[in-house]
Scaffold this active site. Structure first.
Site: not given
Lengths: 668, 371
Positions: A329-333
C-alpha cells in the site's frame, strides 16, 4: 575259577613285544603333540593379527558422545535458547528380574499411566540387547526425588539425565529462533547425503526452523568418542579412551528480547508482524509475528492433537508473518517518489491536481483517492504527508511499470533479503515479464496505476520493507538483515608469566559485507524523500503524526492501508460492515532519529477494524521506538533543527556499547 | 629280578615305601597348581572357586594315595565282578538315570549322585588287560574278538546316554590294551577299515541331533557364528589373540570379558593360551609329555603282562584326554565334552584320573611283590 592249563610264558619275548608297541604308541603321542602344537602355532603366530583384531572388535566399542549444543543469547546477554537437563526414567530390561512386577511397582510409585506402560512394553519387544528403554520421557522433580529414595528396590531402573533445548521466552522467540526437534528420517537422509551422519551419531535433535536451522552447523559442535571395553553381554566394563566432544559455538544475536516483548504486547489480539532493524548494521532488533506458538512443544515431540490445533488455527500461528508478503500500500510511496525524481518525471515542487479521482484517457474506470473530495493541488511533500493517491496514479502512469519495477528491485523488493533464516518469502515485485510468466497475460496500464499505490500484484514482506527503508536512510548503502551478531570462539591466551596457555571462549563479532549500493544520479533526491517522510510524522496535519505525538526522539515514517478485497466501482468501503477477513491491512514504516537513524521499524497488521496504517500500525511502531530509546532525551522538530548534538552523541555512545560488546564467558 | 631285590631295597627311598612315584607326582602336582591359577583367572577371579577346586584336588590326591597302596595284581580278582556290576549300573542309568544337561549320566543313590561311566574308565582297561594277560602275548584273534565285545558293550551303553566324550575315552582305553598286547598290524588295518565303514551307520542311527550339530559346527564353525559355532570361534579367537607371549595372567580379554564359554571347564586351555601364549602352551604340553613318558616308562618296567597293559592303557588314555581337549578347543576336533586333565575345574573326572594315577603308582612301586 575253573582249573586252567598252565601257561608257559616267555617273559622276555612278551616284554620285547610290549616295549616295541609302547615305543610305537609313544611315537604316536609325539606326532599328535606336534600336531597340537603346530595347530596352536598357526593360530597364535601365523594368524595372530587376524585373531587379535577379532578379539579387539569383540571387546572394544566406540560410543559416540554428543556435543552440547551452543547456546543463543540476545544482544544484552539474555539467554534465549538454553540446554536444560531432562530426567527420563529408563530401564534395562535384562537387568530386571521380574520386569512386569517391577514396572507395575515403579509405575504405582510414580503414578505412571497405563498408556506409558503399554508403550514401554511395546518398545521392549523391538529393542536391542542391553539397550535402555524409556518408561517415562520427562520426570518431574518430585518424581525424580521419589524415585531416588526408592531406587534400591528397582535394580535395572534408573533416572537418565539428558540435555534438551529449552526456550525460556517460549512463543516470543519461536519465529526467529525456530526450534530443535528430534531427527527424523528425512533429516537423517539429508545428513547422510551431506556426509554429516557420523557427526550426529549421538545427537538426538536438529534445528528445524529459524536460526536453529540456519546455524545448525555452528551450533551443533563436533562429536566425541568414548572407547569402552564391553563384555559378552554388551555391558560397559571400563573406559579405555575418551575424546571429548567439541561443544557447538554459542551465538549472540542482534535481537533485543525487551523489544520483542514490547512487540508482542503491541500486537496482542491482532494478526500481524513487526520487524525492527538497526540501519547502521542490518542487525535485526526485533522480529515478532502474532500469533506465535511455543517452540518448546516441538523439542519434546509435539502431540498430534496439539500440532493439529496449531495447523488448523485460522490465525495461522505457524506462519512467520514478518517474512510473508503483504500488499505494501502507501508505504512504498516514498520509493515511488524517489523513482519519479530520478527519472525526472517530477520535481520536489511539481504539482498535480487532485479532484478526488483519476481517470485514464478514453477509459471509463475512475481511480479514487481515499479522500472523496480530493486534496486539490499536491506537490511531492504533500503527496507523501497526506498519502495522496491521485499524485501517485499520475506518477505511476508517467513512469510505467518497467521503470517502477526496475527501481523497486534495486531496493530489494521481490527478492530475498538474505536474512539468516530460511523461511523468508521473496514476495512479488510485478513487472511485464513477471505477469507474462505467471499468468501469460499482457500488462494493463490500469495495473500500473494500482502499483502506484502499492496494490495490484505487488506484495512485500515487513522484512523487505525494513531493508528498503534502511537503504533509504543509508542513502543507498544496502545492508543485509541478520540476526547473528557474534559467535563464541575459543581463543588461546598465552600467559607469558606462567607459560600456560589458557583457553577462553570469547564472542567474536561476525562481519557482514554490504550488498552492491544503490547509487542515484542525483544524491539530493535521497534527502527530498527522507524529508517528506519526516514531515509525514512530524507535521500536525500529516497522516503519521497522531501515532508519534510527543515522542522524545525525532521519528520519520510512512503509513499504509492495503485493500484486501476488491471494491466495486462507486462502492463505499466501511470497515465495520465488511467481513473481517476482507477488511484493510494496516502498514507502517518508520525510522528514528531522523538525522542519524538507529532503528527502522516496519509493521503490518491484518484486517483492522477501523482506520488505516497511521492509527493501527503506527502506535505499534511507536511503542517499539519508545522502548528502544527508553529514557533518552532527543528532541527535534521541523522548526527547530537539532542543536543538542552533545546529548545525542553521549546517549548514542551509551547505547552503542551493546553492539560492540565482547562477552567473555568462562570456558566450561 | 629277585636277586637284585636287596640292592634295590636299600636304594628304595621313602617315596617307594609310601608307594608314591615321585616324578609322576611332580608332574601331577605342577599341573594341578597351574590349574588352580587358571581356574582363578577363568572363574571370574573368584577365590571361592579356587578353594572348591583345591578341596577336590585334595580328596582326589588322597584317593590316589590309597589306591597306590593296593598291590596291582590283586585287581585281577575283582575284575570280572566289578565289570559286571559296572555294566548293570550303566543299564540302570539308562533305565532310571537322573537327567542333567540333556543327558542321562547320573545314578541317584539317595545319599549321593554317582556317574557309573566314570568308574568304567578304570574297570574297562582292568578287565581287558586281565582278560588278555591270561594268555601269552601276542594276543590271539579269538581273544581279541572277545576283548572287543568287552570294550564295545560299555562304550555303546555310555554313547547311548549320550556321553560321546566318555565313551570315546573308554573305547580307546580298551583298544590301547589290545594294541599294546600285540594285535597284528593286519588286524589293526582291518579294524580301521571297518571303523570307517561304521562311521556313517553311527551318524545315521546312533548320533543324536545335537551331536551331529557339533560335528557340522566343527566342519564349518563360521556358518553360524552366533549360534552353535560361537564356542569354537570364540575359543580360536582367544587362543590366536594370545600370540607368542600371551596377554598376561588375568589379562585375557576373551576370558575376562566372558566372550569365551565354559571357561573354567572344557575351554580352560583357551584361557591359558590367551594369557600365556605359545610359550605357555609349549611348557604345558611338555609337562603332559613328561607325565606320558613317565607313565610309559612305568608300563615298560612293569613286571607282569597285566600291569604292563594296564599301565600303558591308563597312560595313553590320559593322553587321549589331552589330545581331544586341546584338539577340540583349537578347532582340530569336534566339540565333545572332555576336560583338560588335571587342569579343568570339576570333580568327578579328576577323581577317576587320580585313581588311575594311583594305579600307575602302585604298578611302579609294588614291583617286588609280583608273583
Amino acid at each position: 575259577m575253573a582249573p586252567r592249563r598252565v601257561i608257559i610264558r616267555n617273559h622276555s619275548a612278551e616284554a620285547n613285544l610290549f616295549a616295541r608297541r609302547t615305543f610305537i604308541a609313544f611315537a604316536g603321542v609325539l606326532v599328535l603333540l606336534l600336531v597340537l602344537f603346530s595347530n596352536v602355532y598357526t593360530l597364535q603366530v601365523n594368524s595372530f593379527e587376524k585373531y587379535q583384531t577379532r578379539s579387539n572388535s569383540n571387546r572394544i566399542k566406540l560410543l559416540p558422545v554428543a556435543p552440547n549444543r551452543g547456546l543463543i543469547y540476545d544482544r544484552n546477554g539474555v539467554i534465549l535458547a538454553d540446554n536444560k537437563p531432562v530426567y527420563s526414567l529408563a530401564v534395562i530390561p535384562e537387568d530386571v528380574d521380574d520386569l512386569k512386577a517391577s514396572i507395575t511397582q515403579v509405575s504405582q510409585l510414580l503414578s505412571i499411566s497405563e498408556d506409558r506402560q503399554a508403550k514401554f512394553f511395546n518398545a521392549v519387544k523391538r529393542k536391542r540387547r542391553f539397550k535402555q528403554v524409556d518408561l517415562h520421557p520427562r520426570l518431574s522433580e518430585q518424581q525424580v526425588a521419589l524415585f531416588s529414595v526408592n531406587q534400591h528396590k528397582f535394580p535395572g531402573v534408573f533416572v537418565d539425565a539428558r540435555l534438551k533445548r529449552y526456550y525460556p521466552f517460549s512463543d516470543l522467540t519461536t519465529h526467529s529462533l525456530g526450534y530443535v526437534a528430534r531427527i527424523n528420517r528425512k533429516d537423517a537422509n539429508k545428513l547422510e547425503l551431506a556426509g554429516k551422519s557420523e557427526n550426529y551419531a549421538a545427537t538426538h535433535g536438529i534445528g528445524k526452523l529459524g536460526i536453529e536451522k540456519y546455524y545448525e552447523d555452528i551450533l551443533h559442535g563436533k562429536i566425541g568418542h568414548q572407547e569402552v571395553e564391553i563384555n559378552n553381554q554388551g555391558r560397559v566394563i571400563r573406559t579405555l579412551d575418551f575424546t571429548p566432544p567439541t561443544p557447538g559455538k554459542d551465538l549472540t544475536l542482534t535481537l533485543d528480547i525487551e523489544l520483542q516483548m514490547i512487540a508482542k504486547r503491541a500486537l496482542s489480539g491482532k494478526r500481524g508482524a513487526v520487524v525492527a532493524m538497526d540501519p547502521r548494521t542490518g542487525g535485526i532488533l526485533a522480529m515478532y509475528s502474532n500469533p506465535s506458538y511455543d517452540g518448546n512443544l516441538f523439542v519434546h515431540g509435539i502431540s498430534s492433537k496439539n500440532y493439529k490445533k496449531l495447523l488448523n488455527s485460522k490465525n495461522l500461528p505457524l506462519i512467520n508473518r514478518s517474512v510473508q508478503g503483504y500488499p505494501p500500500a502507501s508505504t512504498v510511496k516514498p520509493f515511488l517518489a524517489l523513482t519519479g525524481l530520478e527519472e525526472k518525471m517530477i520535481t520536489p515542487s511539481s504539482k498535480v491536481w487532485d479532484p478526488g479521482w483519476y481517470q485514464l484517457e478514453g477509459l471509463p474506470n475512475k481511480y479514487r483517492d481515499w479522500k472523496k473530495w480530493g486534496h486539490g493541488w499536491v506537490d511531492l511533500n504533500k503527496a507523501i504527508e497526506q498519502s495522496c493517491n491521485i499524485y501517485f496514479f499520475d506518477l505511476a502512469f508517467k513512469l510505467g511499470i518497467t521503470k517502477i519495477s526496475a527501481m523497486m528491485e534495486r531496493f530489494g523488493f521481490g527478492d530475498y533479503t538474505g536474512i539468516d533464516i530460511h523461511e523468508e518469502s521473496k514476495a512479488i515485485m510485478p513487472s511485464v515479464g513477471w505477469k507474462r510468466a505467471r499468468y501469460n497475460k499482457p500488462w494493463y496500464t490500469g495495473e500500473t496505476l494500482s502499483v502506484g499505490i502499492g496494490q495490484s500484484y505487488w506484495t512485500v514482506t515487513p522484512l523487505q520493507l525494513t531493508q528498503a527503508v534502511t537503504t533509504l536512510v543509508n542513502r543507498g548503502h544496502r545492508k543485509v538483515p541478520h540476526f547473528l551478531h557474534a559467535t563464541s570462539e575459543t581463543i588461546t591466551d598465552i600467559n607469558p608469566n606462567e607459560e600456560i596457555s589458557e583457553k577462553n571462549n570469547a564472542f567474536v563479532a561476525v562481519n557482514y559485507e554490504e550488498q552492491a549500493p544503490l547509487v542515484l544520479k542525483q544524491h539530493k533526491n535521497w534527502d527530498v524523500v527522507l524529508n517528506a517522510m519526516h514531515r509525514t510524522v512530524q507535521r500536525v496535519d500529516a497522516t503519521g503524526h497522531s501515532a508519534f505525538k510527543g515522542t522524545q526522539y525525532d521519528a520519520a515514517g510512512k503509513t499504509g492501508s492495503a485493500q484486501v478485497a476488491r471494491i466495486k466501482q462507486d462502492e463505499k468501503y466501511d470497515a465495520e460492515t465488511t467481513q473481517e477477513s476482507k477488511r484493510d491491512n494496516a502498514m507502517f514504516i518508520a525510522f528514528a532519529p531522523y538525522k542519524k537513524p538507529e532503528i527502522v521499524v516496519a509493521v503490518a497488521i491484518e484486517n483492522v477494524a477501523k482506520g488505516g496504517g497511521g492509527t493501527n500500525a503506527g502506535p505499534v511502531a511507536r511503542q517499539i521506538m519508545d522502548q528502544y530509546f527508553g529514557s533518552r532525551v532527543i528532541t527535534s522538530s521541523l522548526d527547530t533543527p537539532t542543536t543538542n548534538t552533545e546529548i545525542m552523541t553521549a546517549n548514542q555512545h551509551g547505547h552503542d556499547h551493546a553492539n560492540n560488546l565482547i562477552y567473555n564467558n568462562e570456558a566450561d | 629280578m629277585r636277586s637284585s631285590g636287596q640292592d634295590q631295597q636299600q636304594v628304595r627311598s621313602l617315596w617307594q615305601k609310601l608307594h608314591i612315584d615321585f616324578p609322576l607326582l611332580l608332574g601331577i602336582l605342577s599341573l594341578m597348581a597351574l590349574g588352580l591359577f587358571i581356574v582363578y583367572s577363568a572363574g571370574g577371579q573368584s577365590i571361592d572357586i579356587v578353594y572348591r577346586q583345591a578341596i577336590r584336588l585334595g580328596v582326589a590326591l588322597f584317593i590316589m594315595l590309597v589306591i597306590a597302596q593296593i598291590p596291582p595284581l590283586s585287581y585281577r580278582k575283582w575284575a570280572v565282578p566289578v565289570f559286571v556290576l559296572g555294566i548293570l549300573m550303566l543299564v540302570s542309568v539308562l533305565l532310571f538315570g537322573h537327567v542333567g544337561k540333556g543327558a542321562q549320566r547320573w545314578l541317584d543313590l539317595g545319599f549321593m549322585k554317582f556317574q557309573p561311566s566314570e568308574i568304567m574308565k578304570l574297570i574297562v582297561p582292568i578287565m581287558v588287560a586281565w582278560f588278555i594277560s591270561q594268555e601269552n602275548l601276542p594276543v590271539k584273534l579269538s581273544t581279541i574278538v572277545i576283548a572287543f565285545i568287552l570294550v564295545l558293550l560299555p562304550t555303546l551303553l555310555i554313547a547311548k546316554q549320550p556321553d560321546l566324550g566318555t565313551s570315546l575315552l573308554i573305547a580307546s582305553s580298551g583298544i590301547f590294551v589290545i594294541f599294546l598286547a600285540g594285535a597284528s598290524w593286519k588286524l589293526i588295518s582291518i579294524c580301521a577299515g571297518l571303523a570307517s565303514a561304521f562311521a556313517p551307520i553311527l551318524w545315521i542311527f546312533l548320533m543324536k541331533d545335537y551331536q551331529k550339530q557339533r560335528v557340522m559346527t566343527f566342519l564349518n564353525p563360521e556358518q553360524d557364528p552366533l549360534g552353535s559355532g560361537y564356542h569354537i570361534i570364540q575359543s580360536k579367537i582367544a587362543i590366536g589373540s594370545g600370540g607368542l607371549e600371551g596377554k598376561g595372567y588375568l589379562q585375557g580379554t576373551q576370558s575376562q570379558l566372558e566372550f569365551l564359554p565354559e571357561r573354567h571347564t572344557d575351554f580352560i586351555f583357551s584361557v591359558f593360551s590367551e594369557e600365556f601364549g605359545l610359550i605357555g602352551v609349549g611348557v604345558l604340553l611338555s609337562v603332559y609329555l613328561f607325565i606320558v613318558m613317565r607313565g610309559l616308562w612305568i608300563a615298560v618296567n612293569a613286571q607282569h603282562a597285566f600291569t604292563k597293559l594296564l599301565a600303558g592303557s591308563l597312560t595313553l588314555t590320559f593322553f587321549v584326554y589331552v589330545f581331544v581337549n586341546i584338539g577340540m578347543v583349537s578347532g582340530l576336533l569336534p566339540v565333545v565334552g572332555v576336560p583338560l586333565p588335571l587342569v579343568s575345574y570339576g570333580g568327578t573326572s579328576m577323581v577317576t584320573l587320580l585313581a588311575g594315577f594311583g594305579m600307575l603308582m602302585a604298578i611302579s612301586t609294588h614291583r617286588r611283590f609280583h608273583t
